[in-house]
Design a protein around this motif. Structure first.
Motif, mmCIF file in Angstrom:
data_model
loop_
_atom_site.group_PDB
_atom_site.id
_atom_site.type_symbol
_atom_site.label_atom_id
_atom_site.label_comp_id
_atom_site.label_asym_id
_atom_site.label_seq_id
_atom_site.Cartn_x
_atom_site.Cartn_y
_atom_site.Cartn_z
ATOM 1 N N ASN A 283 1.264 -1.448 0.149
ATOM 2 C CA ASN A 283 0.565 -0.234 0.447
ATOM 3 C C ASN A 283 0.520 1.031 -0.061
ATOM 4 O O ASN A 283 1.500 1.819 0.952
ATOM 5 C CB ASN A 283 -1.390 -0.120 1.458
ATOM 6 C CG ASN A 283 -1.849 1.314 1.357
ATOM 7 O OD1 ASN A 283 -2.265 1.444 0.253
ATOM 8 N ND2 ASN A 283 -3.025 1.182 2.282
ATOM 9 N N ILE A 284 1.140 2.011 -0.987
ATOM 10 C CA ILE A 284 1.928 2.861 -1.187
ATOM 11 C C ILE A 284 1.220 4.078 -1.136
ATOM 12 O O ILE A 284 0.858 4.487 -2.230
ATOM 13 C CB ILE A 284 2.948 2.929 -2.120
ATOM 14 C CG1 ILE A 284 4.070 1.508 -2.664
ATOM 15 C CG2 ILE A 284 4.425 3.973 -2.703
ATOM 16 C CD1 ILE A 284 4.616 0.898 -3.490
ATOM 17 N N ASP A 285 1.365 5.043 -0.689
ATOM 18 C CA ASP A 285 0.813 5.977 -0.468
ATOM 19 C C ASP A 285 -0.676 6.175 -1.278
ATOM 20 O O ASP A 285 -1.153 6.942 -1.446
ATOM 21 C CB ASP A 285 1.445 7.256 -1.400
ATOM 22 C CG ASP A 285 3.041 7.404 -0.823
ATOM 23 O OD1 ASP A 285 3.515 7.362 0.240
ATOM 24 O OD2 ASP A 285 3.681 7.726 -1.682
ATOM 25 N N GLY A 286 -1.216 5.066 -0.265
ATOM 26 C CA GLY A 286 -3.075 4.844 -0.332
ATOM 27 C C GLY A 286 -3.157 3.626 -1.322
ATOM 28 O O GLY A 286 -3.855 4.127 -2.216
ATOM 29 N N LYS A 287 -2.133 3.726 -2.474
ATOM 30 C CA LYS A 287 -2.166 3.240 -4.097
ATOM 31 C C LYS A 287 -1.820 1.455 -3.833
ATOM 32 O O LYS A 287 -0.567 1.777 -3.247
ATOM 33 C CB LYS A 287 -1.411 3.462 -4.891
ATOM 34 C CG LYS A 287 -1.340 2.490 -6.763
ATOM 35 C CD LYS A 287 -0.394 3.186 -7.499
ATOM 36 C CE LYS A 287 -0.888 2.856 -8.812
ATOM 37 N NZ LYS A 287 0.275 2.880 -9.504
ATOM 38 N N LYS A 288 -2.358 0.783 -3.803
ATOM 39 C CA LYS A 288 -2.127 -1.105 -3.912
ATOM 40 C C LYS A 288 -1.177 -0.943 -5.358
ATOM 41 O O LYS A 288 -2.038 -1.245 -6.070
ATOM 42 C CB LYS A 288 -3.447 -1.614 -2.848
ATOM 43 C CG LYS A 288 -3.502 -1.297 -1.662
ATOM 44 C CD LYS A 288 -4.955 -1.984 -2.062
ATOM 45 C CE LYS A 288 -6.033 -2.066 -0.246
ATOM 46 N NZ LYS A 288 -6.972 -2.622 0.250
ATOM 47 N N VAL A 289 -0.042 -2.144 -4.888
ATOM 48 C CA VAL A 289 0.399 -2.803 -5.525
ATOM 49 C C VAL A 289 0.960 -3.957 -5.224
ATOM 50 O O VAL A 289 0.946 -4.038 -4.528
ATOM 51 C CB VAL A 289 1.342 -2.135 -5.872
ATOM 52 C CG1 VAL A 289 2.911 -2.988 -6.880
ATOM 53 C CG2 VAL A 289 1.767 -0.234 -6.199
ATOM 54 N N GLU A 290 0.803 -4.757 -6.444
ATOM 55 C CA GLU A 290 0.759 -6.126 -6.095
ATOM 56 C C GLU A 290 2.807 -6.711 -6.380
ATOM 57 O O GLU A 290 2.829 -6.086 -7.572
ATOM 58 C CB GLU A 290 0.055 -6.938 -6.611
ATOM 59 C CG GLU A 290 -1.603 -7.689 -6.823
ATOM 60 C CD GLU A 290 -2.470 -7.856 -7.080
ATOM 61 O OE1 GLU A 290 -3.395 -8.841 -6.348
ATOM 62 O OE2 GLU A 290 -1.871 -8.376 -8.459
ATOM 63 N N ALA A 291 1.992 -7.367 -5.697
ATOM 64 C CA ALA A 291 4.147 -7.829 -6.091
ATOM 65 C C ALA A 291 4.475 -9.137 -5.058
ATOM 66 O O ALA A 291 4.401 -9.851 -4.374
ATOM 67 C CB ALA A 291 5.049 -6.362 -5.190
ATOM 68 N N ILE A 292 5.868 -9.578 -5.456
ATOM 69 C CA ILE A 292 6.479 -10.606 -4.973
ATOM 70 C C ILE A 292 8.054 -10.261 -4.453
ATOM 71 O O ILE A 292 8.564 -9.338 -5.446
ATOM 72 C CB ILE A 292 6.617 -11.909 -5.880
ATOM 73 C CG1 ILE A 292 7.201 -11.892 -6.946
ATOM 74 C CG2 ILE A 292 5.597 -12.319 -6.145
ATOM 75 C CD1 ILE A 292 7.586 -12.935 -7.872
ATOM 76 N N VAL A 293 8.468 -11.277 -3.340
ATOM 77 C CA VAL A 293 9.584 -10.691 -3.497
ATOM 78 C C VAL A 293 11.121 -10.910 -4.317
ATOM 79 O O VAL A 293 11.122 -12.363 -4.377
ATOM 80 C CB VAL A 293 9.930 -11.024 -2.224
ATOM 81 C CG1 VAL A 293 11.211 -11.508 -1.475
ATOM 82 C CG2 VAL A 293 9.788 -10.638 -0.531
ATOM 83 N N LYS A 294 11.602 -10.873 -4.948
ATOM 84 C CA LYS A 294 12.730 -10.895 -5.583
ATOM 85 C C LYS A 294 14.074 -11.032 -4.728
ATOM 86 O O LYS A 294 15.287 -12.353 -5.404
ATOM 87 C CB LYS A 294 12.887 -10.793 -6.700
ATOM 88 C CG LYS A 294 11.743 -9.996 -7.764
ATOM 89 C CD LYS A 294 11.356 -11.969 -8.215
ATOM 90 C CE LYS A 294 12.381 -12.497 -9.217
ATOM 91 N NZ LYS A 294 12.128 -13.593 -9.441
ATOM 92 N N ALA A 295 14.785 -10.598 -3.878
ATOM 93 C CA ALA A 295 15.573 -10.479 -3.196
ATOM 94 C C ALA A 295 15.755 -9.979 -1.864
ATOM 95 O O ALA A 295 15.164 -8.944 -1.366
ATOM 96 C CB ALA A 295 16.533 -9.736 -4.318
#
Length: 210
Positions: free
Chosen positions: A66-78
């Protein structure tokens, strides 16, 4: 399926000194990239992430940032850890784009080891790999892949091609040819051989003495 959500903030100060100040304030520096978008430097609550990363699913599931109110889907790469303290130093996140195939690393769960044919015969299970790379759509991403050793005998090996994958999940390695069909798990025979082999050895010895 596990769900992880973290509040994050865009950071404008970049560099070793800025990262050191963030860590002293219990903030975790990170970067988010991928999906044909520009990389974004962010920070997260260190303690919350550090606690979550103790769970296996943290590394193989889609996270919500939740980046400054915007939701982003992600996975851990490193992930970079402190060499001796129980602290994280930096994380790389990769964006996930719905409807677009992605690659990820997921753990293997070995089942029925104690009941396997080889173990019942006195053999020892040897894990040759503990995680594998897969490709799938984001909605098909599994937390793990099971490896059933029930019918595995001593001296036998299960390979990547022997594993049953969930629907929509593929192993990129297998597309590169049989040389990339990784050995996953095997059962070593008991040391010294079987009782029958020991009996034959003793009999041969007696005949030699005669």
């Amino acid at each position: 399926m596990s769900q992880f959500t973290f509040d994050a903030e865009v950071r404008t100060e970049i560099g070793t000194g800025a990262s050191r100040r963030l860590r002293r304030a219990e903030r975790l520096p990170a970067v988010l990239y991928g999906a044909d978008e520009a990389p974004v430097a962010i920070t997260l609550d260190h303690n919350k992430v550090n606690q979550a990363q103790e769970l296996e699913a943290f590394y193989s599931q889609i996270l919500i940032l939740n980046i400054d109110g915007k939701k982003v889907e992600a996975i851990v790469k490193a992930m970079q850890r402190h060499p001796y303290k129980p602290k994280l130093l930096h994380i790389d996140f990769q964006r996930v784009k719905r409807g677009e195939a992605m690659t990820a690393t997921v753990p293997l769960h070995f089942i029925n080891e104690e009941d396997s044919a080889g173990v019942r015969a006195g053999g020892t299970v040897m894990h040759l790999v503990n995680e594998v790379t897969i490709r799938c759509l984001p909605q098909d991403l599994p937390e793990n892949i099971e490896v059933d050793t029930l019918n595995l005998n001593t001296g036998e090996t299960l390979h990547l091609s022997d594993l049953k994958t969930p629907k929509g999940v593929e192993f990129p390695n297998l597309e590169a040819g049989s040389d990339n069909d990784l050995s996953v798990v095997s059962i070593q025979p008991p040391k010294g051989g079987s009782d029958e082999e020991e009996g034959d050895t003793e009999a041969d010895s007696e005949q030699t003495q005669e």
